[in-house]
Each structure stands twice: as C-alpha cells, then as structure tokens.
Design a protein around this motif. Sequence first.
Motif, PDB file in Angstrom:
ATOM      1  N   ALA A 265      27.906  32.376  11.308  1.00 42.82           N
ATOM      2  CA  ALA A 265      27.757  33.613  11.165  1.00 42.82           C
ATOM      3  C   ALA A 265      29.196  34.566  11.208  1.00 42.82           C
ATOM      4  O   ALA A 265      29.053  35.672  11.147  1.00 42.82           O
ATOM      5  N   THR A 266      29.881  33.990  11.795  1.00 44.99           N
ATOM      6  CA  THR A 266      31.385  34.708  12.293  1.00 44.99           C
ATOM      7  C   THR A 266      32.492  34.038  11.738  1.00 44.99           C
ATOM      8  O   THR A 266      32.337  32.825  11.219  1.00 44.99           O
ATOM      9  N   ASP A 267      33.636  34.532  11.853  1.00 37.77           N
ATOM     10  CA  ASP A 267      34.865  34.153  11.472  1.00 37.77           C
ATOM     11  C   ASP A 267      35.302  33.089  12.510  1.00 37.77           C
ATOM     12  O   ASP A 267      35.306  33.109  13.741  1.00 37.77           O
ATOM     13  N   GLN A 268      35.487  31.751  12.093  1.00 38.98           N
ATOM     14  CA  GLN A 268      35.466  30.520  12.972  1.00 38.98           C
ATOM     15  C   GLN A 268      36.745  30.641  13.616  1.00 38.98           C
ATOM     16  O   GLN A 268      36.916  29.868  14.628  1.00 38.98           O
ATOM     17  N   ASN A 269      37.684  31.360  13.239  1.00 36.63           N
ATOM     18  CA  ASN A 269      39.282  31.470  13.784  1.00 36.63           C
ATOM     19  C   ASN A 269      39.418  32.571  14.719  1.00 36.63           C
ATOM     20  O   ASN A 269      40.487  32.972  15.045  1.00 36.63           O
ATOM     21  N   ARG A 270      38.466  33.332  14.983  1.00 34.86           N
ATOM     22  CA  ARG A 270      38.516  34.343  15.975  1.00 34.86           C
ATOM     23  C   ARG A 270      38.673  33.709  17.588  1.00 34.86           C
ATOM     24  O   ARG A 270      37.577  32.757  17.867  1.00 34.86           O
ATOM     25  N   PRO A 271      39.403  34.326  18.386  1.00 36.35           N
ATOM     26  CA  PRO A 271      39.279  33.808  19.898  1.00 36.35           C
ATOM     27  C   PRO A 271      37.730  33.802  20.380  1.00 36.35           C
ATOM     28  O   PRO A 271      36.999  34.839  20.214  1.00 36.35           O
ATOM     29  N   VAL A 272      37.791  32.743  21.089  1.00 35.48           N
ATOM     30  CA  VAL A 272      36.312  32.756  21.946  1.00 35.48           C
ATOM     31  C   VAL A 272      36.659  32.973  23.199  1.00 35.48           C
ATOM     32  O   VAL A 272      37.475  32.131  23.913  1.00 35.48           O
ATOM     33  N   ARG A 273      35.841  33.638  24.047  1.00 41.17           N
ATOM     34  CA  ARG A 273      35.773  33.733  25.316  1.00 41.17           C
ATOM     35  C   ARG A 273      34.290  33.205  26.039  1.00 41.17           C
ATOM     36  O   ARG A 273      33.386  33.657  25.619  1.00 41.17           O
ATOM     37  N   ASP A 274      34.492  32.562  26.917  1.00 42.07           N
ATOM     38  CA  ASP A 274      33.328  31.901  27.735  1.00 42.07           C
ATOM     39  C   ASP A 274      33.367  32.312  29.039  1.00 42.07           C
ATOM     40  O   ASP A 274      34.407  32.202  29.737  1.00 42.07           O
ATOM     41  N   VAL A 275      32.531  33.321  29.448  1.00 39.14           N
ATOM     42  CA  VAL A 275      32.385  33.716  30.947  1.00 39.14           C
ATOM     43  C   VAL A 275      31.195  33.052  31.466  1.00 39.14           C
ATOM     44  O   VAL A 275      29.935  33.221  31.138  1.00 39.14           O
TER      45      VAL A 275
END
Length: 130
Positions: free
Chosen positions: A23-33
């Motif tokens: 459902a999203t752009d796979q190449n955007r930064p991901v942040r796991d908190v």
Amino acid sequence: MMKQTVTALIAVILFFNVSSVQATDQNRPVRDVIIVDVNDDLDGFLDRMKRVKGVADRLQLPVTMRVFMGTFAATHNGDIFLYWELPSFIEFAEAETALHQDAEFLSILAEMDAAGQSFTSEFLTIEITK
C-alpha cells in the motif's frame, strides 16, 4: 519469554511489511521505534546496543540506530526508546532476516532476556513528507 517476544515481533514485522509495502512506496525510509524495559540497567542495555550496531555493521546493513529517553512526554517520560532507520521497507525486512540468522545477535538477545530486559512496544513508521 524473550523467544516468544522475538517470534511475535518478527510475525508482526512480516505482516506489516507485506501489507504495508503493497500500500505504500517501498523505497521510502522506514523508522522502527521500540520501547524498551531496561530493568534498571541502562548502561548494560546501551552496551548491548553498541554490540548490536557492531553486528549490523559487520553484516553491512544500512541501519541508523539510536537510543532515546522520553522527556516531557507525559506517559512516556523516562521511557527508553530504541530507534532504527533503514532506507526502505525492503531493506528493513532484509535486515531483520539477516540479524535473526546471526549467532552473535541472537546471543545478545539472550543476554537481554537473562538481564530481564525486553521490548515492550513497537511501531513502524514510513516517511510521507514530500
């Protein structure tokens, strides 16, 4: 208990990776908190996280890792947050897979478990600013 937590964490991550990536752009930064219970041993936890970063570096994972403490954050004042950032959901999934196949990383998780430390909450975010 740590094995159950890690297994549940992996299942949640994989679920969100599959559904969110679609459902999203796979190449955007991901942040796991991740909120952490350090069991009154912040120094020990910080040492373990330095070692985890060393494992990530050895595996050449493109991760930015930091540890924060909540301040003036109402219900999270004093809580410890582990922050991971990766360039994309794809690289996040690859990093999780590589880490959980690494004996040194698993040993560090076992040390955390023995020290009564655990990950108590987690949320993934994807950058949507343009």
